[in-house]
Design an enzyme around this catalytic site. Structure first.
Site, PDB file in Angstrom:
ATOM      1  N   ASP A   1     -47.418  30.021  47.883  1.00  0.00           N
ATOM      2  CA  ASP A   1     -48.199  28.737  48.235  1.00  0.00           C
ATOM      3  C   ASP A   1     -49.077  29.274  49.180  1.00  0.00           C
ATOM      4  OD1 ASP A   1     -47.456  26.636  46.122  1.00  0.00           O
ATOM      5  OD2 ASP A   1     -45.617  25.909  47.083  1.00  0.00           O
TER       6      ASP A   1
ATOM      7  N   LYS B   1     -43.879  43.571  44.124  1.00  0.00           N
ATOM      8  CA  LYS B   1     -45.714  45.030  44.117  1.00  0.00           C
ATOM      9  C   LYS B   1     -46.657  44.452  45.211  1.00  0.00           C
ATOM     10  CE  LYS B   1     -43.367  46.919  40.056  1.00  0.00           C
ATOM     11  NZ  LYS B   1     -43.379  45.786  38.973  1.00  0.00           N
ATOM     12  N   GLY B   2     -46.756  43.648  45.170  1.00  0.00           N
ATOM     13  CA  GLY B   2     -47.662  42.730  46.043  1.00  0.00           C
ATOM     14  C   GLY B   2     -48.750  41.763  44.713  1.00  0.00           C
TER      15      GLY B   2
HETATM   16  O1  RIB Z   1     -43.677  26.030  45.784  1.00  0.00           O
HETATM   17  C1  RIB Z   1     -43.012  25.015  46.327  1.00  0.00           C
HETATM   18  C2  RIB Z   1     -42.681  24.593  46.065  1.00  0.00           C
HETATM   19  O2  RIB Z   1     -42.019  23.923  44.469  1.00  0.00           O
HETATM   20  C3  RIB Z   1     -41.267  23.087  46.836  1.00  0.00           C
HETATM   21  O3  RIB Z   1     -42.382  22.748  48.033  1.00  0.00           O
HETATM   22  C4  RIB Z   1     -41.173  21.958  45.638  1.00  0.00           C
HETATM   23  O4  RIB Z   1     -41.637  20.577  46.019  1.00  0.00           O
HETATM   24  C5  RIB Z   1     -41.737  22.056  44.604  1.00  0.00           C
HETATM   25  O5  RIB Z   1     -43.486  21.530  44.202  1.00  0.00           O
END
Ligand code: RIB
Length: 299
Positions: free
Chosen positions: A244, A216-217
């Site tokens: 990330d 859902k964004g």
């Molecule tokens: O968000 C992904 C990461 O979560 C992976 O690269 C792993 O190392 C964990 O920390």
């Protein structure tokens, strides 16, 4: 534009491509296993840097993790505040299913051997106008938050993975929190996105909340104003580091003075492109790739 210090984990990711996730009591063979650079800290530094931001990484590795520094440096990240005298570099065992979903086990290793002296040495180079980014894969988070707050830095936390210690922590020094719905529920007891953001803002006045909502964004809330962003459609290969990529892109663009709308849009595109490739840091796109990508937005 200020500098960004990301004090966070560096992991060696052992990525197993599986026919399905292992069940209790089951032994199955992986289709393949690959080593990738990872750790939420490292991945987010790579994402920050790929936008063109001035990024410094703080953290700790053992002698087995020197290649992770090369990855960071090749992505343009300054590693002056990464110590290499840890016992053993952090590791992650990651299973990836045919549909690109993952499940992850982490072992902290050197990520939990950071000292106050190392933090002081790094923070001594930053002040007002600079940003500190943190995740929950290293030790001494309260000390980092308190020290950076005293220095007048803006502080952003991606509280992943959430745990009991973090839930008890005083987060009043934060300017930004970037979290998913499950983490939001753990912090507030609320399930609905609007209620999660409202509860966090009520507890920490002035806190800007970015809630990621999977398919859902995402939803950004600042002083009661809400901005929504959809996801971009791609074929999922490996979802590792999608969050990330999102965090790094969003914060780097905010730090560069872009609007929350613009930062959310690029962050969503970067996350989508990361999902379309295998690996964590290795899958994070450049700003040029994000800008060139013509993807359909789904809301
Ligand atoms: O968000 C992904 C990461 O979560 C992976 O690269 C792993 O190392 C964990 O920390």
């Amino acid at each position: 534009m200020g500098k960004i210090l990301n004090f966070g984990s560096l992991n060696i990711d052992m990525v197993y491509s599986m026919p399905h996730f292992v069940q209790p009591g089951e032994t199955i063979a992986a289709n393949k296993m690959e080593l990738f650079p990872g750790g939420k800290g490292l991945n987010q530094s790579v994402a920050l840097s790929k936008t063109g931001a001035e990024v410094y990484h703080g953290g700790k590795i053992g002698s087995d993790g020197m290649w992770l520094l090369d990855i960071l440096k090749n992505s343009g990240v300054n590693c002056d505040f990464v110590s290499a005298d840890g016992s053993a570099t952090g590791t992650a065992v990651i299973q990836v299913s045919p549909s690109g979903e993952n499940c992850i086990i982490i072992n902290h290793g050197s990520n939990y051997e950071i000292t106050k002296e190392e933090i002081d040495r790094a923070l001594g180079n930053f002040g007002e106008g600079d940003m500190l980014l943190l995740q929950n894969e290293i030790n001494l988070l309260p000390y980092l938050i308190e020290s950076a707050h005293k220095r007048g830095m803006r502080i952003a936390l991606n509280p992943s993975p959430v745990d009991d210690e973090l839930l008890k922590m005083d987060l009043s020094g934060l300017d930004y929190i970037i979290l998913n719905e499950i983490e939001g529920e753990a912090f507030t007891g609320e399930k609905e996105p609007e209620k999660i953001s409202a509860a966090l803002a009520a507890k920490y006045p002035g806190l800007k909340v970015v809630l990621t909502l999977g398919g859902k964004g995402s939803m950004y809330t600042e002083n009661g104003k809400v901005i929504r962003q959809g996801i971009y459609k791609v074929k999922a290969v490996d979802t590792t580091a999608a969050g990330d990529s999102f965090t790094g892109y969003f914060l780097a663009l905010i730090s560069a003075g872009k609007s929350a709308e613009e930062a959310l849009r690029s962050a969503a595109k970067a996350a989508a492109l990361a999902v379309s490739k295998m690996g964590a840091a290795a899958s994070i796109p450049t700003m040029a790739e994000v800008e060139a990508a013509e993807l359909e937005e789904l809301r």
